[in-house]
Enzyme design. Structure first.
Site, PDB file in Angstrom:
ATOM      1  N   LYS A 104      44.404  47.174  73.307  1.00  0.00           N
ATOM      2  CA  LYS A 104      43.176  46.251  72.602  1.00  0.00           C
ATOM      3  C   LYS A 104      42.592  47.034  71.310  1.00  0.00           C
ATOM      4  O   LYS A 104      42.114  46.467  70.533  1.00  0.00           O
ATOM      5  CB  LYS A 104      42.385  45.560  73.524  1.00  0.00           C
ATOM      6  CG  LYS A 104      42.815  44.645  74.483  1.00  0.00           C
ATOM      7  CD  LYS A 104      43.065  43.341  73.670  1.00  0.00           C
ATOM      8  CE  LYS A 104      43.579  42.093  74.519  1.00  0.00           C
ATOM      9  NZ  LYS A 104      43.508  40.947  74.024  1.00  0.00           N
ATOM     10  N   SER A 111      50.574  47.091  79.643  1.00  0.00           N
ATOM     11  CA  SER A 111      49.224  46.842  78.514  1.00  0.00           C
ATOM     12  C   SER A 111      47.866  47.362  78.889  1.00  0.00           C
ATOM     13  O   SER A 111      47.335  47.749  77.866  1.00  0.00           O
ATOM     14  CB  SER A 111      49.201  45.326  78.390  1.00  0.00           C
ATOM     15  OG  SER A 111      48.948  44.764  79.635  1.00  0.00           O
TER      16      SER A 111
END
Length: 418
Positions: free
Chosen positions: A56, A311
């Protein structure tokens, strides 16, 4: 603010230049366990080892760094389940901007504390509501009333372009284009960025997006022809628990030639444990999405080169009890029953001797004695050694004189227990 209207290979590559020296070029590691599972060559893109333990930071920094001096002075706000907020916090401190981050109450404490640590005096953490949408509504209202800039977690071209740098980094590390890339999906920022870059630079690469079964907002958008809001969302996979796909991400996914599938939360938990025990990888639920689907809902041809994106690794260790419980239920090894025992000596002993199998283990036993009744109810949790042992247990329960009711997965009582 200087912005971009859409996402292309060029905008992704420009984002990569801005991110140079800011984000970590995360490892791309071969994985023997997964390679053996699908008879292929599987690599893990370890974004859990990123600067803020998730990808992110790529989108958050690429967005904020393009703000002009006036907008930075007004500050930024964002909504996040935790990982995007950490990226915003890190970017704010590095760029000298101030920000407020709104997170839902379901965000693990570990993530909240990490946000505050990364942002220092530049960030205020505000907990609101129970879902990402609750937090987003609050962040949007804040931006409208204060003039601060809203930094979308996924639904902005700048954010998407930053996330797309994962794909170009993978190809650079391999030295060639992999056959398949498997990508976790929440609001679609990572998938959209990868699809936009690959459409021009790696059109032969098969891209598969994996959603949690309890939050399939992108699949719903593709089915409806536009982003639609899910009536309910399972928030266990907090990093991908999004009720509505983005207006920016949806068309990029729709036109990107990608495949979409989903995987159950129980399967994700089983994969989280396998990653920890076999691979030494501490993945959060969203971080295990791609690998959980490999060989199950995502079919791979023998010998193919496959890259799965891990992720994020912002997992609260206190959640592993629930992770183990969900995994055992998914594998058919954990079951619950309501049993009415005769209120007489030896009733429990007979249950142990006549009903429970030699390898069955009682993991939960709650009994309430009723002096005014002939039977007393007990809630019993049983863990089996093998899924196939359930048939024998159910047969012995049926043959016994006990009053037995199985607690079915999905029932209100089951959700209370798990």
């Amino acid at each position: 603010m200087r912005g971009i209207e859409t996402v292309s290979a060029r905008t992704v590559e420009e984002a990569a230049k801005r991110l140079a020296g800011v984000v970590t070029r995360t490892p791309l590691e071969p994985n023997e366990r997964l390679s053996a599972r699908v008879d292929a060559r599987v690599w893990l893109k370890r974004e859990d080892l990123q600067t803020v333990r998730s990808y992110k930071i790529r989108g958050a920094y690429n967005f904020i760094v393009q703000l002009d001096a006036e907008h930075r002075e007004r500050g930024v706000v964002c909504a996040s389940a935790g990982n995007h907020a950490q990226g915003v916090a890190y970017a704010c401190r590095r760029l000298g901007a101030n920000g407020r981050v709104y997170v839902p109450g379901t965000t693990p404490r570990q993530k909240r504390e990490r946000i505050a640590t990364l942002g220092g005096s530049h960030i205020e953490v505000i907990v609101v509501g129970e879902t990402y949408e609750d937090a987003f509504t609050a962040a949007k209202q804040d931006a409208e009333s204060t003039g601060a800039t809203l930094v979308p977690a996924f639904d902005a071209p700048e954010t998407v372009a930053g996330q797309g740098t994962v794909a170009m980094e993978v190809v650079a590390q391999l030295g060639f284009i992999p056959d398949v890339m498997v990508v976790p999906v929440g609001g679609g920022g990572l998938l959209a960025g990868i699809a936009a870059w690959a459409a021009e630079r790696a059109p032969e690469m098969r891209i598969v997006g994996v959603e949690p079964a309890g939050a399939t907002c992108m699949a719903a958008a593709l089915a409806a022809g536009e982003p639609v809001r899910l009536e309910s969302v399972d928030t266990f996979v907090d990093g991908a628990a999004v009720a509505q796909a983005g207006a920016v991400t949806y068309p990029l996914v729709r036109d990107g030639g990608v495949e979409l599938t989903d995987v159950t939360e129980g399967a994700i938990c089983t994969e989280m444990l396998a990653m920890y025990q076999s691979d030494g990888v501490i993945a959060e639920p969203a971080g295990a999405l791609a690998t959980a689907a490999l060989g199950t809902t995502v079919k791979i041809d023998p010998g193919q080169i496959v890259v799965c994106v891990v992720s994020g690794g912002n997992n609260d260790v206190s959640r592993y009890g629930e992770v183990l419980e969900r995994s055992l239920i998914h594998e058919g090894l954990k079951h619950y029953f309501l049993v009415g025992f005769p209120q007489e000596p030896g009733a429990l002993r007979r249950f142990l001797d006549e009903v429970l199998g030699p390898d069955d283990d009682i993991t939960r036993f709650e009994y309430v004695k009723r002096n005014s009744r002939e039977t007393g109810p007990a809630l019993i949790g049983v863990e089996l050694a093998r899924p196939g042992d359930l048939e024998g247990l159910l047969h012995r329960l049926e043959a016994s004189p006990l009053q037995v009711e199985r607690v079915e997965p999905g029932s209100p009582l089951f959700h209370f227990l798990v």
